[in-house]
Design a protein around this motif. Structure first.
Motif, PDB file in Angstrom:
ATOM      1  N   THR A  54      -1.425 -12.931  14.075  1.00 22.55           N
ATOM      2  CA  THR A  54      -0.212 -12.933  13.252  1.00 22.55           C
ATOM      3  C   THR A  54      -0.639 -13.051  11.796  1.00 22.55           C
ATOM      4  OG1 THR A  54       1.245 -13.860  14.932  1.00 22.55           O
ATOM      5  CG2 THR A  54       1.857 -14.231  12.640  1.00 22.55           C
ATOM      6  N   LEU A  55      -0.131 -12.163  10.946  1.00 21.04           N
ATOM      7  CA  LEU A  55      -0.447 -12.187   9.506  1.00 21.04           C
ATOM      8  C   LEU A  55       0.777 -12.702   8.756  1.00 21.04           C
ATOM      9  CD1 LEU A  55      -2.210  -8.709   9.103  1.00 21.04           C
ATOM     10  CD2 LEU A  55      -3.155 -10.876   9.906  1.00 21.04           C
ATOM     11  N   ILE A  56       0.577 -13.691   7.882  1.00 21.94           N
ATOM     12  CA  ILE A  56       1.665 -14.286   7.099  1.00 21.94           C
ATOM     13  C   ILE A  56       1.249 -14.326   5.636  1.00 21.94           C
ATOM     14  CG2 ILE A  56       3.198 -16.265   6.801  1.00 21.94           C
ATOM     15  CD1 ILE A  56       2.673 -17.064   9.659  1.00 21.94           C
ATOM     16  N   CYS A  57       2.128 -13.903   4.771  1.00 18.52           N
ATOM     17  CA  CYS A  57       1.876 -13.915   3.322  1.00 18.52           C
ATOM     18  C   CYS A  57       2.642 -15.069   2.691  1.00 18.52           C
ATOM     19  CB  CYS A  57       2.318 -12.587   2.701  1.00 18.52           C
ATOM     20  SG  CYS A  57       2.062 -12.513   0.917  1.00 18.52           S
ATOM     21  N   TYR A  58       1.936 -15.903   1.932  1.00 16.06           N
ATOM     22  CA  TYR A  58       2.549 -17.021   1.213  1.00 16.06           C
ATOM     23  C   TYR A  58       2.428 -16.749  -0.287  1.00 16.06           C
ATOM     24  CZ  TYR A  58       1.978 -19.415   5.690  1.00 16.06           C
ATOM     25  OH  TYR A  58       2.022 -19.757   7.019  1.00 16.06           O
ATOM     26  N   GLY A  59       3.496 -16.960  -1.010  1.00 12.89           N
ATOM     27  CA  GLY A  59       3.436 -16.720  -2.450  1.00 12.89           C
ATOM     28  C   GLY A  59       4.759 -17.017  -3.091  1.00 12.89           C
ATOM     29  N   GLN A  61      -6.121  -1.114   7.596  1.00 12.71           N
ATOM     30  CA  GLN A  61      -6.494  -1.576   6.259  1.00 12.71           C
ATOM     31  C   GLN A  61      -5.537  -1.041   5.210  1.00 12.71           C
ATOM     32  OE1 GLN A  61     -10.689  -1.393   5.182  1.00 12.71           O
ATOM     33  NE2 GLN A  61     -10.153  -0.691   3.128  1.00 12.71           N
ATOM     34  N   GLU A  62      -5.175   0.224   5.287  1.00 13.71           N
ATOM     35  CA  GLU A  62      -4.295   0.834   4.291  1.00 13.71           C
ATOM     36  C   GLU A  62      -2.912   0.175   4.284  1.00 13.71           C
ATOM     37  OE1 GLU A  62      -6.001   2.454   6.610  1.00 13.71           O
ATOM     38  OE2 GLU A  62      -7.597   3.293   5.353  1.00 13.71           O
ATOM     39  N   ALA A  63      -2.354  -0.043   5.486  1.00 23.65           N
ATOM     40  CA  ALA A  63      -1.007  -0.609   5.570  1.00 23.65           C
ATOM     41  C   ALA A  63      -0.986  -2.065   5.088  1.00 23.65           C
ATOM     42  CB  ALA A  63      -0.500  -0.525   7.008  1.00 23.65           C
ATOM     43  N   ILE A  64      -2.009  -2.841   5.475  1.00 24.09           N
ATOM     44  CA  ILE A  64      -2.057  -4.246   5.057  1.00 24.09           C
ATOM     45  C   ILE A  64      -2.269  -4.339   3.550  1.00 24.09           C
ATOM     46  CG2 ILE A  64      -3.299  -6.428   5.292  1.00 24.09           C
ATOM     47  CD1 ILE A  64      -4.001  -5.559   8.173  1.00 24.09           C
ATOM     48  N   MET A  65      -3.142  -3.481   3.008  1.00 21.56           N
ATOM     49  CA  MET A  65      -3.377  -3.466   1.562  1.00 21.56           C
ATOM     50  C   MET A  65      -2.094  -3.123   0.815  1.00 21.56           C
ATOM     51  SD  MET A  65      -6.442  -4.247   0.416  1.00 21.56           S
ATOM     52  CE  MET A  65      -6.486  -3.391  -1.148  1.00 21.56           C
ATOM     53  N   ARG A  66      -1.354  -2.153   1.322  1.00 22.73           N
ATOM     54  CA  ARG A  66      -0.094  -1.770   0.667  1.00 22.73           C
ATOM     55  C   ARG A  66       0.889  -2.944   0.671  1.00 22.73           C
ATOM     56  NH1 ARG A  66       1.438  -0.243  -3.097  1.00 22.73           N
ATOM     57  NH2 ARG A  66      -0.223   1.289  -2.914  1.00 22.73           N
ATOM     58  N   GLU A  98       4.038  -4.689  10.203  1.00 21.77           N
ATOM     59  CA  GLU A  98       3.687  -3.273  10.231  1.00 21.77           C
ATOM     60  C   GLU A  98       2.367  -3.048  10.994  1.00 21.77           C
ATOM     61  OE1 GLU A  98       5.880  -1.181   9.053  1.00 21.77           O
ATOM     62  OE2 GLU A  98       7.128  -2.877   8.414  1.00 21.77           O
ATOM     63  N   GLU A  99       1.887  -1.819  10.905  1.00 25.50           N
ATOM     64  CA  GLU A  99       0.636  -1.428  11.553  1.00 25.50           C
ATOM     65  C   GLU A  99      -0.528  -2.241  10.973  1.00 25.50           C
ATOM     66  OE1 GLU A  99      -2.240   2.555  11.815  1.00 25.50           O
ATOM     67  OE2 GLU A  99      -0.354   2.575  10.684  1.00 25.50           O
TER      68      GLU A  99
END
Length: 632
Positions: free
Chosen positions: A47-52, A67-72, A63-64
């Motif tokens: 599970t990927l979670i962004c904190y900010g 690397q490209e999708a996560i970077m976007r 999303e998918e």
């Protein structure tokens, strides 16, 4: 054990490299940190979670997992925008006819977007955020001289040496970033005299200073590293301790390189944490705020200790080689933010540098902390947290616990009147259970401070050994009550329960005059129908923790209001009377209406309060409102 996690791992490491210096990338092993993962709502792996700033509670990535999708996804959350300029603006920039506060980097693309990708441009803009303004110019002229040759142009701030830098063979984004770092101005070389002038005259200036020894090659590497610490509003300086050895010794510098912050107002502090870029940047961001924390030189420390200055100081004696000391330093910084320098100043004394001073003042363990107020010294023996430092200082400034000594014990306690209650903690400062009790004891004193007939006190049996011996104190801590109805030291009640403020308060309130009625259904019905008084009733469950916490506060509030009746209903036993209660505890105030057919109907109002003072204030507000309403 998760195959999908293993598959993502190399991609995640590559993303960490690409976003280095822009966004912190982390990983949590949920096999070892199950409580954390459960709390953050992790139900599947990975599970990927962004904190900010835009997602303080964490924004899940759905999303998918490429690397490209996560970077976007990550770059979209940087809130970085690169504005596009037209041909006229382009020419104005080239002819330095636009004055800017920062250097400018212009990416040049043709109409086919033959240039760095939009993601790469965003990475550059984020890396140099608030250092370099980034723009985009799209050449519509197919024969423009910059179409084939130049991919980006760097325009330094206008000066007599103004000279644009063209990047025409750079295709790798990391190479471009390194070359841009080289373009930024080097840190200013300072001498001891420069340092003193800045400290005396530039009261609003903040400087990150690197102290080093070595040759020009070392200096070149340090210059490049320090540029990466560039933060808006922070000046960068560098001092060669080979040339300024006496000055560096005075500041307590005994390793190289080391970074220090000269803060607005003149305070100075060295970084004793890790020397990684992220840790140094974190040190800068915290240190610039803590302008009331000073790393003391030998002269400054002696002046304070000899009481030459009429100031209050909280001193921390430490060793940078001691891990608890480093943890305490961060707590000290947080505590210093809560006090103005006119009230109390915070100072640190490095005992690896100022060995003689520490030895002379009998500092035998690290960290050791104390409060100096004139000729008085108070040892800080609580757990080493910011909250305890704040509580300790406030308590010494405005005591809620009375300090009993051999000088005032007989006058205050031995001659106690029957209408006064005393509760005394006999402790020793070296005793670990006593140290844990100290903050709880202050909380007890604050809760009882509204009762004028109750005194909460303490006796330091290390300092008052003969007094404690005369009272038969044989273990620490010992809590004794000298209750109402007794004079002097004739009657004593001993406390043997748990040493937390709630348990102690609950015990103490059992000895207060009984003002709370335990109501059964018939009592409650008579109150509703015939009472002429204002009643406040606590609906509770004995097993409910919040109800247990309310119990002593409710008992104290009952002592504060003479004309209000207090009652309690145990909802375990009387469920019909509690049918309308949704949460526990619930406090309801009942006040009588005018008589109708020889009976009273009662108005009821819910009271939202958690302390005795809040309960009192809410009741008085309602009563006063009613009086004003009747008069009107």
């Amino acid at each position: 054990m998760c195959s999908h996690c293993h598959y993502l791992a190399p991609t995640w490491k590559e993303i960490a490299k690409l976003l280095n210096g822009i966004m912190k990338i982390a990983a949590v092993n949920c096999e070892y940190n199950r409580q954390l993962c459960h709390r953050e709502g992790v139900r599947a792996y990975p599970t990927l979670i962004c904190y900010g700033k835009r997602s303080q509670h964490g924004e899940h990535y759905t999303e998918e997992k490429s690397q490209e999708a996560i970077m976007r996804f990550a770059l979209d959350r940087l809130n970085i925008h690169i504005s596009e300029i037209n041909k006229m603006q382009w020419e104005l920039f080239l002819n330095h006819e636009i004055i800017t506060q920062r250097p400018v980097l212009i990416f040049i693309c043709d109409d086919q977007q033959n240039c760095f990708t939009s993601d790469e441009r965003l990475i550059v803009a984020a890396t140099f955020d608030k250092l370099i303004d980034v723009r985009l110019y799209i050449c519509e002229d197919h024969y423009d001289m910059y179409r084939e040759k130049v991919r980006a142009i760097y325009l330094p701030m206008y000066s007599t040496s103004y000279k644009p830098v063209f990047f025409n063979s750079t295709s790798d984004i990391n190479t471009l970033i390194e070359k841009l770092w080289e373009q930024l101005p080097n840190p200013q070389e300072l001498t001891d005299n420069d340092f003193d002038i800045i400290k005396r005259t530039e009261f609003n200036a903040a400087w990150l200073i690197c102290f080093y020894i070595g040759d020009s090659e070392n200096l070149k590497d340090l210059n490049l590293q320090m540029k990466k610490f560039s933060i808006s509003g922070i000046n960068l300086g560098i001092i060669h301790c080979g040339k300024n050895g006496q000055f560096c010794n005075k500041l307590g510098i005994n390793r190289y390189p080391v970074w220090g912050m000269l803060k607005p107002g003149g305070a100075f502090e060295l970084n004793h944490g890790k020397a990684t870029n992220n840790d140094i940047i974190k040190f800068v961001q915290i240190s610039i705020k803590t302008t009331n924390l000073w790393a003391l030189s030998a002269e400054e420390a002696l002046s304070i200790l000899q009481n030459k200055e009429n100031e209050v100081w909280f001193l921390d004696w430490y060793s940078p080689r001691c891990p608890p000391c480093i943890r305490f330093l961060s707590e000290l910084r947080r505590a210093s933010l809560k006090f103005d320098a006119s009230i109390v100043r915070f100072g640190t004394i490095d005992c690896t540098v100022h060995t003689m001073i520490c030895h002379h003042h009998n500092i035998q363990q690290y960290p050791t902390a104390m409060l100096l107020n004139g000729s008085k010294t108070y040892q800080f023996t609580l757990q080493k947290t910011a909250a305890n430092i704040i509580q300790f200082i406030n308590e010494k400034r405005n005591p809620s616990v009375i300090e009993l000594t051999s000088e005032n014990f007989n006058r205050k306690l031995a001659k106690k009147k029957s209408k006064i209650m005393w509760i005394v903690d006999y402790f020793a400062s070296w005793c670990a259970p006593c140290q844990r009790l100290a903050s709880e004891w202050i909380a007890v004193a604050k809760s009882l401070s509204s009762l004028s007939f109750v005194n909460v006190a303490s006796v330091d049996c290390e300092a008052e050994a003969s007094l404690c011996a005369s009272q038969g104190i044989r273990s620490y801590p010992t809590i004794r009550m000298y209750p109402l109805g007794s004079e002097g030291l004739n009657t004593i009640a001993l406390y043997n329960g748990q040493r937390d403020s709630l348990s102690i308060l609950t015990w103490i309130t059992k000895f207060l005059p009984k003002k709370i009625h335990d109501l059964n259904p018939s009592d409650f019905q008579r109150m509703l129908e015939f009472s002429k008084y204002i009643w406040i009733v606590d609906f509770y469950l004995p097993q409910c923790w919040h109800c247990q916490k309310m119990e002593p506060e409710f008992a104290i509030a009952a002592q504060l209001l003479e004309k209000v009746k207090f009652g309690r209903i145990n909802c375990n036993f009387y469920m019909n009377e509690c049918a309308h209660i949704k949460v526990f505890p619930t406090l309801i105030l009942y006040k009588p209406k005018q008589k109708k057919k020889n009976r009273h109907d009662m108005d009821n109002i819910s009271i939202v309060a958690t302390t005795a003072e809040e309960i009192r204030d809410e009741i008085l507000k309602i009563i006063n409102f009613r009086i004003k309403h009747d008069e009107l």
